[in-house]
Design a protein around this motif. Structure first.
Motif, PDB file in Angstrom:
ATOM      1  N   THR A 121       0.812  -1.113  -0.190  1.00 46.33           N
ATOM      2  CA  THR A 121       0.006  -0.119  -0.046  1.00 46.33           C
ATOM      3  C   THR A 121       0.943   1.182   0.142  1.00 46.33           C
ATOM      4  OG1 THR A 121      -0.140   0.197   2.306  1.00 46.33           O
ATOM      5  CG2 THR A 121      -1.848  -1.150   1.445  1.00 46.33           C
ATOM      6  N   LYS A 122       0.175   2.431  -0.258  1.00 42.07           N
ATOM      7  CA  LYS A 122       0.988   3.738  -0.267  1.00 42.07           C
ATOM      8  C   LYS A 122       1.473   3.916   1.264  1.00 42.07           C
ATOM      9  CE  LYS A 122      -1.071   5.873  -4.271  1.00 42.07           C
ATOM     10  NZ  LYS A 122      -2.039   6.829  -4.795  1.00 42.07           N
ATOM     11  N   GLY A 123       0.422   3.608   2.284  1.00 43.42           N
ATOM     12  CA  GLY A 123       0.913   3.659   3.714  1.00 43.42           C
ATOM     13  C   GLY A 123       2.274   3.105   3.955  1.00 43.42           C
ATOM     14  N   GLU A 124       2.475   1.930   3.348  1.00 42.53           N
ATOM     15  CA  GLU A 124       3.523   0.946   3.566  1.00 42.53           C
ATOM     16  C   GLU A 124       4.794   1.581   3.004  1.00 42.53           C
ATOM     17  OE1 GLU A 124       1.865  -3.353   4.051  1.00 42.53           O
ATOM     18  OE2 GLU A 124       1.809  -2.281   1.983  1.00 42.53           O
ATOM     19  N   ILE A 125       4.403   2.306   1.960  1.00 46.03           N
ATOM     20  CA  ILE A 125       5.729   2.821   1.161  1.00 46.03           C
ATOM     21  C   ILE A 125       6.125   4.135   1.988  1.00 46.03           C
ATOM     22  CG2 ILE A 125       6.401   4.215  -0.897  1.00 46.03           C
ATOM     23  CD1 ILE A 125       4.694   2.065  -2.599  1.00 46.03           C
ATOM     24  N   ALA A 142      13.845   6.104  -5.747  1.00 52.58           N
ATOM     25  CA  ALA A 142      12.969   4.746  -5.913  1.00 52.58           C
ATOM     26  C   ALA A 142      12.792   4.185  -4.525  1.00 52.58           C
ATOM     27  CB  ALA A 142      13.840   3.912  -6.990  1.00 52.58           C
ATOM     28  N   VAL A 143      11.682   3.194  -4.717  1.00 53.38           N
ATOM     29  CA  VAL A 143      11.458   2.200  -3.542  1.00 53.38           C
ATOM     30  C   VAL A 143      11.260   1.082  -4.379  1.00 53.38           C
ATOM     31  CG1 VAL A 143      10.001   1.582  -1.604  1.00 53.38           C
ATOM     32  CG2 VAL A 143      10.248   3.979  -2.198  1.00 53.38           C
ATOM     33  N   VAL A 144      12.105   0.063  -3.804  1.00 58.38           N
ATOM     34  CA  VAL A 144      12.186  -1.282  -4.462  1.00 58.38           C
ATOM     35  C   VAL A 144      11.683  -2.452  -3.499  1.00 58.38           C
ATOM     36  CG1 VAL A 144      13.852  -2.742  -5.649  1.00 58.38           C
ATOM     37  CG2 VAL A 144      14.003  -0.321  -5.809  1.00 58.38           C
ATOM     38  N   MET A 145      10.720  -3.393  -3.848  1.00 58.25           N
ATOM     39  CA  MET A 145      10.478  -4.489  -3.230  1.00 58.25           C
ATOM     40  C   MET A 145      11.696  -5.619  -3.745  1.00 58.25           C
ATOM     41  SD  MET A 145       8.279  -6.544  -1.258  1.00 58.25           S
ATOM     42  CE  MET A 145       6.746  -6.127  -1.183  1.00 58.25           C
ATOM     43  N   GLU A 146      12.600  -5.810  -2.783  1.00 58.45           N
ATOM     44  CA  GLU A 146      13.773  -6.756  -3.014  1.00 58.45           C
ATOM     45  C   GLU A 146      13.277  -8.163  -3.164  1.00 58.45           C
ATOM     46  OE1 GLU A 146      16.334  -5.333  -3.878  1.00 58.45           O
ATOM     47  OE2 GLU A 146      16.300  -3.379  -3.103  1.00 58.45           O
ATOM     48  N   LEU A 147      14.092  -9.145  -3.654  1.00 58.74           N
ATOM     49  CA  LEU A 147      13.740 -10.501  -4.078  1.00 58.74           C
ATOM     50  C   LEU A 147      13.481 -11.281  -2.794  1.00 58.74           C
ATOM     51  CD1 LEU A 147      17.206 -11.973  -4.374  1.00 58.74           C
ATOM     52  CD2 LEU A 147      16.718 -10.522  -6.133  1.00 58.74           C
ATOM     53  N   ASN A 148      13.995 -10.656  -1.460  1.00 58.77           N
ATOM     54  CA  ASN A 148      13.850 -11.364  -0.349  1.00 58.77           C
ATOM     55  C   ASN A 148      12.515 -10.874   0.319  1.00 58.77           C
ATOM     56  OD1 ASN A 148      14.656  -8.993   0.660  1.00 58.77           O
ATOM     57  ND2 ASN A 148      16.257  -9.824   1.810  1.00 58.77           N
ATOM     58  N   VAL A 150      12.000  -7.656   1.342  1.00 60.01           N
ATOM     59  CA  VAL A 150      12.474  -6.331   2.049  1.00 60.01           C
ATOM     60  C   VAL A 150      12.144  -5.253   0.993  1.00 60.01           C
ATOM     61  CG1 VAL A 150      14.362  -4.955   2.878  1.00 60.01           C
ATOM     62  CG2 VAL A 150      14.277  -7.534   3.387  1.00 60.01           C
ATOM     63  N   ILE A 151      11.816  -4.066   1.523  1.00 60.95           N
ATOM     64  CA  ILE A 151      11.486  -2.840   0.884  1.00 60.95           C
ATOM     65  C   ILE A 151      12.663  -1.879   1.157  1.00 60.95           C
ATOM     66  CG2 ILE A 151      10.040  -0.728   0.824  1.00 60.95           C
ATOM     67  CD1 ILE A 151       7.579  -2.488   1.289  1.00 60.95           C
ATOM     68  N   THR A 152      13.334  -1.515   0.114  1.00 57.98           N
ATOM     69  CA  THR A 152      14.401  -0.499   0.088  1.00 57.98           C
ATOM     70  C   THR A 152      14.165   0.837  -0.483  1.00 57.98           C
ATOM     71  OG1 THR A 152      16.127  -2.332  -0.319  1.00 57.98           O
ATOM     72  CG2 THR A 152      16.851  -0.468  -0.799  1.00 57.98           C
ATOM     73  N   VAL A 153      14.376   1.806   0.293  1.00 55.36           N
ATOM     74  CA  VAL A 153      14.266   3.061  -0.085  1.00 55.36           C
ATOM     75  C   VAL A 153      15.477   3.569  -0.730  1.00 55.36           C
ATOM     76  CG1 VAL A 153      13.507   5.567   0.539  1.00 55.36           C
ATOM     77  CG2 VAL A 153      12.545   3.464   1.466  1.00 55.36           C
ATOM     78  N   VAL A 154      15.678   4.173  -1.922  1.00 53.43           N
ATOM     79  CA  VAL A 154      16.926   4.598  -2.576  1.00 53.43           C
ATOM     80  C   VAL A 154      16.662   6.362  -2.713  1.00 53.43           C
ATOM     81  CG1 VAL A 154      18.439   4.349  -4.516  1.00 53.43           C
ATOM     82  CG2 VAL A 154      16.955   2.486  -3.960  1.00 53.43           C
ATOM     83  N   ARG A 155      17.589   6.940  -2.265  1.00 54.06           N
ATOM     84  CA  ARG A 155      17.681   8.316  -2.082  1.00 54.06           C
ATOM     85  C   ARG A 155      18.173   8.791  -3.524  1.00 54.06           C
ATOM     86  NH1 ARG A 155      17.941  11.485   2.450  1.00 54.06           N
ATOM     87  NH2 ARG A 155      18.025  10.394   4.445  1.00 54.06           N
ATOM     88  N   LYS A 156      17.830   9.968  -3.888  1.00 59.01           N
ATOM     89  CA  LYS A 156      18.105  10.602  -5.064  1.00 59.01           C
ATOM     90  C   LYS A 156      19.792  10.720  -4.788  1.00 59.01           C
ATOM     91  CE  LYS A 156      14.270  12.385  -7.015  1.00 59.01           C
ATOM     92  NZ  LYS A 156      13.404  13.740  -7.483  1.00 59.01           N
ATOM     93  N   SER A 157      20.511  10.694  -6.012  1.00 64.08           N
ATOM     94  CA  SER A 157      21.998  10.866  -5.869  1.00 64.08           C
ATOM     95  C   SER A 157      22.550  12.055  -6.842  1.00 64.08           C
ATOM     96  CB  SER A 157      22.743   9.622  -6.178  1.00 64.08           C
ATOM     97  OG  SER A 157      23.955   9.796  -6.775  1.00 64.08           O
ATOM     98  N   LYS A 158      23.599  12.608  -6.567  1.00 64.42           N
ATOM     99  CA  LYS A 158      24.076  13.732  -7.334  1.00 64.42           C
ATOM    100  C   LYS A 158      25.215  13.088  -8.026  1.00 64.42           C
ATOM    101  CE  LYS A 158      22.917  17.014  -3.439  1.00 64.42           C
ATOM    102  NZ  LYS A 158      22.182  16.226  -2.859  1.00 64.42           N
ATOM    103  N   GLY A 159      25.555  12.072  -7.844  1.00 67.42           N
ATOM    104  CA  GLY A 159      26.455  11.469  -8.784  1.00 67.42           C
ATOM    105  C   GLY A 159      26.092  10.746 -10.240  1.00 67.42           C
ATOM    106  N   ASN A 160      26.902  10.658 -11.086  1.00 71.38           N
ATOM    107  CA  ASN A 160      26.608  10.258 -12.346  1.00 71.38           C
ATOM    108  C   ASN A 160      27.346   8.668 -12.562  1.00 71.38           C
ATOM    109  OD1 ASN A 160      25.714  12.559 -13.065  1.00 71.38           O
ATOM    110  ND2 ASN A 160      27.549  13.503 -13.953  1.00 71.38           N
ATOM    111  N   GLY A 161      27.438   8.269 -11.636  1.00 74.40           N
ATOM    112  CA  GLY A 161      28.223   6.772 -11.681  1.00 74.40           C
ATOM    113  C   GLY A 161      27.173   5.590 -11.601  1.00 74.40           C
ATOM    114  N   LYS A 162      27.689   4.533 -11.587  1.00 78.17           N
ATOM    115  CA  LYS A 162      26.697   3.244 -11.700  1.00 78.17           C
ATOM    116  C   LYS A 162      25.507   3.333 -10.735  1.00 78.17           C
ATOM    117  CE  LYS A 162      28.679  -0.478 -13.717  1.00 78.17           C
ATOM    118  NZ  LYS A 162      27.564  -1.125 -14.405  1.00 78.17           N
TER     119      LYS A 162
END
Length: 174
Positions: A121-125, A142-148, A150-162
């Motif tokens: 749900t949006k509330g869980e996110i 991004a918010v990702v539901m991992e293969l196990n 677990v929900i992972t939250v990814v912050r925006k980055s200022k970098g240009n790498g991988k």
């Protein structure tokens, strides 16, 4: 009815001895099998854990002989290792064995069909974003539901790498 709580001292001694031996055998096999057996669970690891626990309980209760149980424990861990090694060697096998991460929020947008598929749900996110110490949704890439699971939250980055999102097929998700 009286044997529900106590049968005899011989049975108690037998269960105590088989429990100790079964526990030591499982500990030994898990120790030599490596960290994968102890990893956070994906679907495959969950099946292995349930099979190990079930086998261990049968051994402890002397439903199966110690040697037969030890062989089953060894085979379960060996199969886990073989499957993990095969998945590492082949992308097709990896997709068959492991789930894939699912993008459920990306660049300020909730991905409704992915959320529905994963029953999130949006509330869980929002909760996961707060748990990550992030106040502003605009700071979330991004918010990702991992293969196990677990929900992972990814912050925006200022970098240009991988990016840690490089393994997610954004075209299929969005």
């Amino acid at each position: 009815m009286e044997q529900v709580f106590f049968r005899d001292w011989k049975s108690i001694g037998h269960v105590a001895i088989t429990t100790i031996i079964a526990f030591v055998i499982l500990f030994f096999f898990v120790r030599i099998s490596g960290k994968r057996t102890l990893a956070k669970l994906n679907a495959f690891d969950f099946v292995v854990t349930v099979a190990l626990g079930s086998t261990l309980s049968y051994m402890m209760l002397a439903i199966v002989p110690i040697i037969e149980g030890a062989i089953v424990l060894f085979l379960i861990i060996a199969l886990q290792y073989i499957f993990a090694w095969t998945a590492r060697s082949s992308k097709k096998i990896e997709k068959l064995i492991n789930a894939v991460p699912t993008l459920i929020f990306y660049d300020g947008e909730f991905i409704e069909h992915a959320m529905s598929k994963e029953a999130v749900t949006k509330g869980e996110i929002f909760s996961m974003i707060r748990n990550s110490g992030i106040d502003q949704i605009d700071d979330v890439k991004a918010v990702v539901m991992e293969l196990n699971g677990v929900i992972t939250v990814v912050r925006k980055s200022k970098g240009n790498g991988k990016s840690s999102l490089d393994d997610i097929d954004l075209k299929c998700t969005l």
